[in-house]
Write an enzyme that holds these catalytic residues in place. Structure first.
Site, PDB file in Angstrom:
ATOM      1  N   LYS A  14       9.479  19.368  -1.424  1.00  0.00           N
ATOM      2  CA  LYS A  14       8.912  20.045  -2.587  1.00  0.00           C
ATOM      3  C   LYS A  14       7.627  19.320  -2.992  1.00  0.00           C
ATOM      4  O   LYS A  14       7.437  18.910  -4.128  1.00  0.00           O
ATOM      5  CB  LYS A  14       9.909  20.058  -3.744  1.00  0.00           C
ATOM      6  CG  LYS A  14      11.262  20.663  -3.392  1.00  0.00           C
ATOM      7  CD  LYS A  14      11.127  22.113  -2.981  1.00  0.00           C
ATOM      8  CE  LYS A  14      12.490  22.684  -2.598  1.00  0.00           C
ATOM      9  NZ  LYS A  14      12.378  24.068  -2.092  1.00  0.00           N
ATOM     10  N   ARG A  35      13.102  16.643  -0.131  1.00  0.00           N
ATOM     11  CA  ARG A  35      13.452  18.066  -0.108  1.00  0.00           C
ATOM     12  C   ARG A  35      12.239  18.937   0.190  1.00  0.00           C
ATOM     13  O   ARG A  35      12.284  20.159   0.089  1.00  0.00           O
ATOM     14  CB  ARG A  35      14.083  18.482  -1.437  1.00  0.00           C
ATOM     15  CG  ARG A  35      15.383  17.720  -1.717  1.00  0.00           C
ATOM     16  CD  ARG A  35      16.206  18.380  -2.814  1.00  0.00           C
ATOM     17  NE  ARG A  35      16.800  19.614  -2.337  1.00  0.00           N
ATOM     18  CZ  ARG A  35      16.450  20.821  -2.749  1.00  0.00           C
ATOM     19  NH1 ARG A  35      15.499  20.960  -3.650  1.00  0.00           N
ATOM     20  NH2 ARG A  35      17.043  21.887  -2.277  1.00  0.00           N
ATOM     21  N   HIS A  92       1.240   9.508 -13.787  1.00  0.00           N
ATOM     22  CA  HIS A  92       2.142   9.171 -14.892  1.00  0.00           C
ATOM     23  C   HIS A  92       3.192   8.153 -14.456  1.00  0.00           C
ATOM     24  O   HIS A  92       3.352   7.102 -15.071  1.00  0.00           O
ATOM     25  CB  HIS A  92       2.831  10.419 -15.423  1.00  0.00           C
ATOM     26  CG  HIS A  92       3.954  10.112 -16.355  1.00  0.00           C
ATOM     27  ND1 HIS A  92       3.747   9.654 -17.642  1.00  0.00           N
ATOM     28  CD2 HIS A  92       5.292  10.171 -16.195  1.00  0.00           C
ATOM     29  CE1 HIS A  92       4.915   9.438 -18.225  1.00  0.00           C
ATOM     30  NE2 HIS A  92       5.875   9.746 -17.370  1.00  0.00           N
ATOM     31  N   THR A 135      13.044  21.054 -24.808  1.00  0.00           N
ATOM     32  CA  THR A 135      11.580  20.994 -24.907  1.00  0.00           C
ATOM     33  C   THR A 135      11.143  20.746 -26.346  1.00  0.00           C
ATOM     34  O   THR A 135      10.230  19.957 -26.604  1.00  0.00           O
ATOM     35  CB  THR A 135      10.958  22.302 -24.389  1.00  0.00           C
ATOM     36  OG1 THR A 135      11.389  22.537 -23.057  1.00  0.00           O
ATOM     37  CG2 THR A 135       9.434  22.222 -24.415  1.00  0.00           C
ATOM     38  N   GLN A 140      11.619  17.170 -27.158  1.00  0.00           N
ATOM     39  CA  GLN A 140      10.595  16.335 -26.545  1.00  0.00           C
ATOM     40  C   GLN A 140       9.297  16.361 -27.346  1.00  0.00           C
ATOM     41  O   GLN A 140       8.643  15.324 -27.540  1.00  0.00           O
ATOM     42  CB  GLN A 140      10.359  16.797 -25.102  1.00  0.00           C
ATOM     43  CG  GLN A 140      11.526  16.461 -24.184  1.00  0.00           C
ATOM     44  CD  GLN A 140      11.430  17.169 -22.845  1.00  0.00           C
ATOM     45  OE1 GLN A 140      11.045  18.340 -22.774  1.00  0.00           O
ATOM     46  NE2 GLN A 140      11.790  16.475 -21.785  1.00  0.00           N
ATOM     47  N   TYR A 163      21.226  17.002 -18.785  1.00  0.00           N
ATOM     48  CA  TYR A 163      20.913  18.407 -18.523  1.00  0.00           C
ATOM     49  C   TYR A 163      20.742  18.662 -17.030  1.00  0.00           C
ATOM     50  O   TYR A 163      21.325  19.603 -16.466  1.00  0.00           O
ATOM     51  CB  TYR A 163      19.646  18.797 -19.277  1.00  0.00           C
ATOM     52  CG  TYR A 163      19.140  20.179 -18.928  1.00  0.00           C
ATOM     53  CD1 TYR A 163      19.568  21.299 -19.627  1.00  0.00           C
ATOM     54  CD2 TYR A 163      18.232  20.357 -17.880  1.00  0.00           C
ATOM     55  CE1 TYR A 163      19.109  22.564 -19.297  1.00  0.00           C
ATOM     56  CE2 TYR A 163      17.785  21.620 -17.543  1.00  0.00           C
ATOM     57  CZ  TYR A 163      18.213  22.722 -18.255  1.00  0.00           C
ATOM     58  OH  TYR A 163      17.779  23.971 -17.915  1.00  0.00           O
TER      59      TYR A 163
END
Length: 337
Positions: A152, A150, A163, A221, A224, A200
């Site tokens: 991005k 896309r 990560h 959040t 998390q 979500y």
């Protein structure tokens, strides 16, 4: 000349001896110190396939992928992303269930849980669950692929790639030497968070008309961050408790919790404490998580809140797999019909 030749020969012998020691140490580690039950499982006999895949992922993410898309239009992947996030939600739910049924709902101790290396059916079920968790780290590579397709690329930051590129190898080590026991608590919590997280983003990818069903984004959040606190507490308690579990894995997983808690806390403060000072915003720009716009904001110039999910200061931030490439950026993309 003779003395010089002897010196070269001695250096060669020493180098050969060092290489031989390294090879012997590697073979001893793989053959004698690993879990023999998993040696014949897919990708488990050697670390090199996993390392090669991780390096290929990093090279594709930072070099090949952006280059291939450079002169192409971005793909419209809205429907693909809905399906992808649905599959990830179901997959994470199954792994979470298996972790419960193979140990954490059947007597695993939060205080100290050694690895069961026997051929007991429950122990083998736990090892099998660990392998599927390892495999799930590769499916998360699609997060990055969708960003690239896309166009991005600003979201494919170095931290994001490190990560996702490191996690499969980290989990491989746990799978190879300790497939079960204390540190699977980390995987249990992580898969639960992934259930909520991918659900979500599946709903969010369905369009603005579904935003009212995901009003709880702020609490995602928070959940998390609570996850990382629980991971740190659970792991580091072994510093003060005698437990027949490898301390190196305990420390490694605990440090993961420290790092990610810092990143998520910085994001939370930036987003939800509503600090508006330019100085403060710049100081918090390392939060490296996507900043979600308020869903209640009206459309501006035909652009919906669905298309304004990211603030500019987070363009190159770390995603932890939570933003899967479906979102538009910087108020430049029209609402998808």
């Amino acid at each position: 000349m003779h003395a010089k030749a002897c010196s070269v020969a001695e250096k060669y012998v020493k180098m050969t001896s060092v290489v031989a020691d390294l090879v012997h140490g590697y073979r001893d580690l793989m053959d004698n110190k690993s879990d023999p039950r998993v040696n014949d499982w897919a990708m488990m006999s050697s670390p090199f396939p996993t390392v090669l895949i991780c390096l290929s992922y990093a090279y594709f993410s930072k070099v090949i992928g952006p280059r291939l898309m450079e002169n192409r239009k971005p793909f419209n992947l809205r429907h693909v992303l809905i399906v992808y996030n649905f599959i990830q939600t179901v997959f994470s739910t199954w792994i979470f269930y298996e972790y419960l049924m193979s140990g954490w709902a059947r007597g695993y101790s939060l205080r100290c849980q050694p690895v069961d290396y026997s051929n007991n059916p429950l122990a083998l079920r736990m090892a099998n669950t660990c392998w599927w968790y390892y495999f799930s780290k590769f499916t998360e590579f699609f997060d990055t692929l969708f960003f690239i397709l896309r166009k991005k690329n600003q979201h494919v930051s170095t931290l994001h790639v490190i990560h996702h590129g490191v996690m499969p190898f980290s989990v491989w080590m746990g799978m190879k030497f300790a497939p079960g026991g204390h540190s699977t608590f980390f995987a249990l919590l992580n898969t639960f968070v992934h259930i909520v997280m991918y659900f979500y983003y599946m709903v969010a990818a369905m369009g603005p008309q579904y935003q009212k069903y995901i009003w709880w984004k702020k609490y995602l959040t928070t959940m998390q961050m609570v996850q990382f606190v629980m991971i740190m507490t659970h792991q580091f308690q072994l510093l003060f408790t005698e437990c027949d579990y490898p301390r190196s894995f305990m420390i490694w997983i605990g440090l993961h919790g420290v790092l990610f808690l810092g990143l998520f806390s910085d994001f939370y403060k930036t987003k939800y404490t509503r600090v508006r000072s330019d100085v403060k915003r710049e100081a918090n720009s390392g939060g490296c998580m996507p900043v979600l716009e308020d869903d209640t904001k009206p459309h501006q110039n035909g652009v919906s809140s669905y298309a304004t999910i990211y603030n500019k200061e987070y363009n190159s931030c770390y995603s932890n797999g939570t933003n899967n490439g479906y979102v538009a950026n910087n108020n430049t993309e029209k609402k998808v019909a």
